[in-house]
Write a protein that holds these residues in place. Structure first.
Motif, PDB file in Angstrom:
ATOM      1  N   ILE A   1     -32.332  22.275  16.234  1.00 37.48           N
ATOM      2  CA  ILE A   1     -31.543  22.985  17.241  1.00 37.48           C
ATOM      3  C   ILE A   1     -31.637  24.076  16.802  1.00 37.48           C
ATOM      4  CG2 ILE A   1     -29.214  22.870  18.002  1.00 37.48           C
ATOM      5  CD1 ILE A   1     -28.566  20.010  16.341  1.00 37.48           C
ATOM      6  N   PHE A   2     -32.164  24.996  18.022  1.00 39.78           N
ATOM      7  CA  PHE A   2     -32.131  26.349  18.049  1.00 39.78           C
ATOM      8  C   PHE A   2     -31.063  27.062  18.581  1.00 39.78           C
ATOM      9  CE2 PHE A   2     -36.704  26.829  16.501  1.00 39.78           C
ATOM     10  CZ  PHE A   2     -37.103  25.555  16.840  1.00 39.78           C
TER      11      PHE A   2
ATOM     12  N   ALA B   1     -21.153  33.450   8.900  1.00 43.33           N
ATOM     13  CA  ALA B   1     -21.730  32.010   8.374  1.00 43.33           C
ATOM     14  C   ALA B   1     -22.539  31.358   9.869  1.00 43.33           C
ATOM     15  CB  ALA B   1     -20.701  31.312   7.846  1.00 43.33           C
ATOM     16  N   THR B   2     -23.375  32.001  10.255  1.00 41.65           N
ATOM     17  CA  THR B   2     -24.171  31.148  11.003  1.00 41.65           C
ATOM     18  C   THR B   2     -25.452  30.815  10.400  1.00 41.65           C
ATOM     19  OG1 THR B   2     -24.853  33.372  11.968  1.00 41.65           O
ATOM     20  CG2 THR B   2     -23.150  32.259  13.122  1.00 41.65           C
ATOM     21  N   VAL B   3     -25.933  29.908  11.050  1.00 39.10           N
ATOM     22  CA  VAL B   3     -27.371  29.483  10.726  1.00 39.10           C
ATOM     23  C   VAL B   3     -28.442  29.702  11.551  1.00 39.10           C
ATOM     24  CG1 VAL B   3     -26.571  27.795   8.806  1.00 39.10           C
ATOM     25  CG2 VAL B   3     -26.865  26.968  11.155  1.00 39.10           C
ATOM     26  N   ASP B   4     -29.784  29.801  11.197  1.00 36.80           N
ATOM     27  CA  ASP B   4     -30.716  29.847  12.455  1.00 36.80           C
ATOM     28  C   ASP B   4     -30.893  28.789  13.139  1.00 36.80           C
ATOM     29  OD1 ASP B   4     -30.872  32.417  11.325  1.00 36.80           O
ATOM     30  OD2 ASP B   4     -32.571  32.211  10.103  1.00 36.80           O
ATOM     31  N   HIS B   5     -31.214  27.604  12.473  1.00 39.27           N
ATOM     32  CA  HIS B   5     -31.453  26.252  13.003  1.00 39.27           C
ATOM     33  C   HIS B   5     -30.595  25.199  12.310  1.00 39.27           C
ATOM     34  CE1 HIS B   5     -35.020  28.325  13.770  1.00 39.27           C
ATOM     35  NE2 HIS B   5     -35.318  28.312  12.642  1.00 39.27           N
ATOM     36  N   ILE B   6     -30.381  24.181  13.022  1.00 34.00           N
ATOM     37  CA  ILE B   6     -29.945  22.777  12.505  1.00 34.00           C
ATOM     38  C   ILE B   6     -31.108  21.855  12.563  1.00 34.00           C
ATOM     39  CG2 ILE B   6     -28.223  21.158  12.401  1.00 34.00           C
ATOM     40  CD1 ILE B   6     -26.177  23.378  13.499  1.00 34.00           C
ATOM     41  N   GLN B   7     -31.462  21.310  11.402  1.00 38.79           N
ATOM     42  CA  GLN B   7     -32.352  20.283  11.435  1.00 38.79           C
ATOM     43  C   GLN B   7     -31.672  19.136  11.266  1.00 38.79           C
ATOM     44  OE1 GLN B   7     -35.872  21.621   9.509  1.00 38.79           O
ATOM     45  NE2 GLN B   7     -37.063  20.079  10.109  1.00 38.79           N
TER      46      GLN B   7
END
Lengths: 462, 253
Positions: free
Chosen positions: A69-70, A277-283
């Protein structure tokens, strides 16, 4: 009338066995065609199934059941900043996906960085420095470590300075000595190596997957890269202000608070640095590769809801998968299986023709016997039934031996050649059905011929 | 009492375009408990007559009463049923199943019997019959291990397994030496006297025919003599048979 009375059936069956026993060699040779055919079908199916499963597994190890997820695109004043520039994905999204999407097996939020590793007098820039949670290994099916232990959720909460190294980095930096317990410097932060990942080889794009460092995502975000992505996109900072987090304890509730709670005035007096606290992707790993479309559907729905997107708004995230690659591989495997199965089926039909041939010879040879049986009261249908039952018994026996031989062959191939094989119940059922069909199909003509004989001429036949 | 009655039985084979009459009007009666020889040279039609009597074939025309039932036009399945329940066959070449024990050979016709008989009963019956023909110690032997006479005894036991009232023996001694032949023929006589089984011996050999109480001579598809039991005292009998008699005399010149 007595076509199917049990006693009659038992007698007919016994007569058939007697007749077959009377000419053992010929019966055995006749059966051989079916035996080989069925054995070929069974062996082919087992090998085909096994290799299909092996291919599936190796694709899965490359991440066939994985989804990425981008974050979507941020834009300001008509300038778009490219995929992933919007800060919309949060670790809470990841937790919610795992909790609420039944088609999902594991979820890992990830953060990327690219910087230099230093150990002693050597340095290396890994292809990938990834911040995530321990569940990343689960998502990738990479839970086996070559050495050491993975870091824990606790380490993630604490932004602990620990990491797992890939094989390539171990080779480049440590040159044969064990890295576990040593410290490497990443962007001038000293990080302790807690474990070494097992070798994974290159991925489908040819990228070396072992040129890889895995840390807790909080460590990457807070200590190593700061807010690297934010720097490229100042305008996004204001937009994503609402998702800000001020401490890790908010991310991972349930911790014992070590400090007395701040009053509003205290908070105003001691502002903590703002951390996004955001992330770049969720795998994400789906439960099976086949469930990927379902998982995509469930995730899309959940994220749209969580991100409060109205029906008219486009998604602020993108989901990618590898299902096309998977499809290609599995269709190749099934094509091979079907091809081999076709060849095996042809050999079954040849076996059936062999049975018909021998049964015809047998009818001619046993003309006198048929005449005698008719003279003592066998009706045409009794003779038909007897020869049909003989053919079917031959085929079923052949089928039984064929199943044993096929299983034995696949077992031998498995033991001596190391090919993966897998028991196929479908093949066994199909083999029995085909032997029965062959028996009836190819046994009917000779049996019919036998039943048409004239008793007088049959008795006089020399 | 009459077991068999034939009325003007004819059988014509078609060979290409030509009709070949083999039986040209046979009338005869055979009573219960008779031992009859059917005699004639080869080509006389005696085999064809036996096939018709034995329900293996059907006549082109004429009537055939078996136990008072007219059966010249019944279906193949019904004839099979009659062969199974009413008739036993003994052949010149024994026709035993190879590589099959004597006992199994005797049991074989039971497979097609409509009579409800258990496996065990059948076995007991077969053993009793094999004892009856003097083969009590040969039950497990296969035909190849038996002499010609013994094989023929197995065949006789087989023919009796369904307890038929009528037994056909087609040249039963043709493949046997004279001593064994005599034994077999004596066995037929015994069966006829003790069990009351009607036996029809088909032969071309006068010595064999001599064992019968009546001989029916056939020549060129016609009965020459012996069509009716000489002891038949009923006045109706010759009347019923007279057309046959007249046919015979007509056809002779």
């Amino acid at each position: 009338m007595s076509w199917m009375s049990p006693k009659m059936r038992a007698r007919t069956l016994r007569t058939a066995f007697q007749a077959l026993r009377r000419n053992k060699t010929r019966s055995a040779l006749t059966m051989l065609g079916i035996v080989i055919g069925v054995a070929a079908v069974i062996a082919m199916m087992e090998i085909g199934n096994g290799s299909a499963r092996a291919i599936e597994r190796s694709i899965a190890s490359m991440g066939a059941d994985n989804l990425m997820i981008f974050a979507g695109t941020a834009a300001s004043g008509g300038v778009t900043f490219g995929g992933g520039s919007a800060h919309t994905l949060t670790p809470e999204d990841a937790a919610a996906i795992l909790r609420e999407c039944p088609a999902v097996r594991a979820v890992a939020p990830t953060v990327r960085a690219r910087t230099q590793l230093v150990y002693g007098n050597r340095n290396w820039v890994p292809m990938q420095i990834l911040g995530s949670t321990p569940s990343y290994l689960e998502v990738r099916g990479w839970t086996e470590l070559a050495e050491g232990e993975p870091f824990t959720d606790q380490d993630v909460r604490n932004a602990a300075k620990v990491c797992l190294l890939g094989q390539t980095i171990v080779r480049e930096l440590f040159q044969g000595t064990s890295p576990v317990g040593q410290e490497v410097r990443i962007n001038n932060v000293a990080v302790r190596v807690v474990g070494v990942l097992s070798a994974k080889g290159s991925n489908m794009m040819g990228m070396d997957q072992d040129d890889f460092v895995l840390l807790p995502w909080t460590t990457v975000k807070r200590r190593i890269s700061g807010s690297a992505l934010r720097e490229t996109n100042q305008s996004a900072a204001a937009a994503s202000g609402s998702t800000q987090q001020t401490s890790t304890s908010d991310l991972y509730p349930g911790q014992v608070s070590l400090y007395p709670e701040q009053s509003a005035a205290q908070a105003a007096n001691n502002p903590l640095p703002v951390r996004f606290a955001t992330v770049d992707h969720i795998q994400v790993a789906a439960t099976t590769p086949e469930k990927i479309p379902l998982a995509i559907e469930q995730i899309t729905e959940l994220l749209r809801q969580r991100h409060r997107l109205g029906a008219d708004k486009p998604d602020d995230f993108n989901i990618r998968d590898m299902s096309e690659v998977t499809r290609n591989f599995t269709s190749t495997a099934s094509l091979m299986t079907n091809l081999l199965l076709g060849v095996a089926l042809i050999s079954l039909v040849v076996g059936g023709v062999g049975i018909m041939n021998i049964m015809l010879v047998s009818v001619t040879e046993r003309t006198r016997e048929i005449g005698l049986r008719m003279a003592v009261g066998a009706r045409a249908r009794d003779i038909l039934r007897q020869f049909l039952v003989e053919a079917v018994v031959l085929c079923m026996l052949g089928g039984a031996f064929g199943i044993l031989l096929g299983r034995g062959t696949s077992l031998m191939i498995r033991t001596f050649k190391g090919w993966p094989t897998e028991l196929s119940l479908g093949a066994i059922v199909a083999a029995v059905a085909v032997s029965l069909t062959v028996g009836i199909g190819f046994g009917y003509y000779p049996a019919w011929k036998a039943s048409r004989l004239d008793p007088i001429e049959a008795l006089r036949y020399e | 009492m009459e077991l068999i009655k034939l009325q003007d039985i004819r059988k014509t084979y078609r060979v290409g375009e030509v009709d070949l009459p083999v039986l040209k009007g046979i009338s005869l009666t055979i009573d219960h408990g008779e031992l009859v020889a059917l005699m004639g040279a080869s080509g006389s039609g005696k085999t064809t007559l036996m096939n018709i009597l034995g329900c293996l074939d059907r006549p082109t025309s004429g009537q055939y009463w078996l136990e008072g039932r007219e059966i010249s036009r019944i279906s193949a399945d019904e004839r099979a049923l009659l062969r199974n329940s009413k008739m036993g066959f003994v052949f010149q070449n024994f026709n035993l199943l190879a590589r099959t024990s004597a006992l199994e050979n005797v049991l074989m016709p039971l497979l097609y019997s409509s009579e409800p008989i258990t496996e065990q009963e059948g076995r007991q019956r077969a053993e009793a019959l094999l004892e009856r023909v003097g083969l009590a110690d040969r039950m497990d032997h296969e035909p190849s291990q038996l002499s010609g006479g013994q094989q023929q005894r197995v065949a006789i036991a087989r023919s009796l397994i369904n307890r038929p009232p009528l037994l056909f023996a087609d040249e039963p001694t043709g493949n046997l030496d004279s001593r064994t032949s005599r034994e077999i023929l004596e066995m037929f006589q015994q069966l006829n006297e003790e069990e009351g089984i009607t036996i029809i011996l088909v032969t071309h050999d006068a010595d064999v025919a001599a064992h019968a109480r009546r001989t029916i001579h056939i020549k060129d598809g016609l009965i020459q003599d012996g069509a009716f039991a000489s002891t038949s005292g009923e006045p109706a009998e010759p009347v019923a048979g007279s057309p046959a008699g007249s046919t015979t005399t007509e056809a002779l010149p």
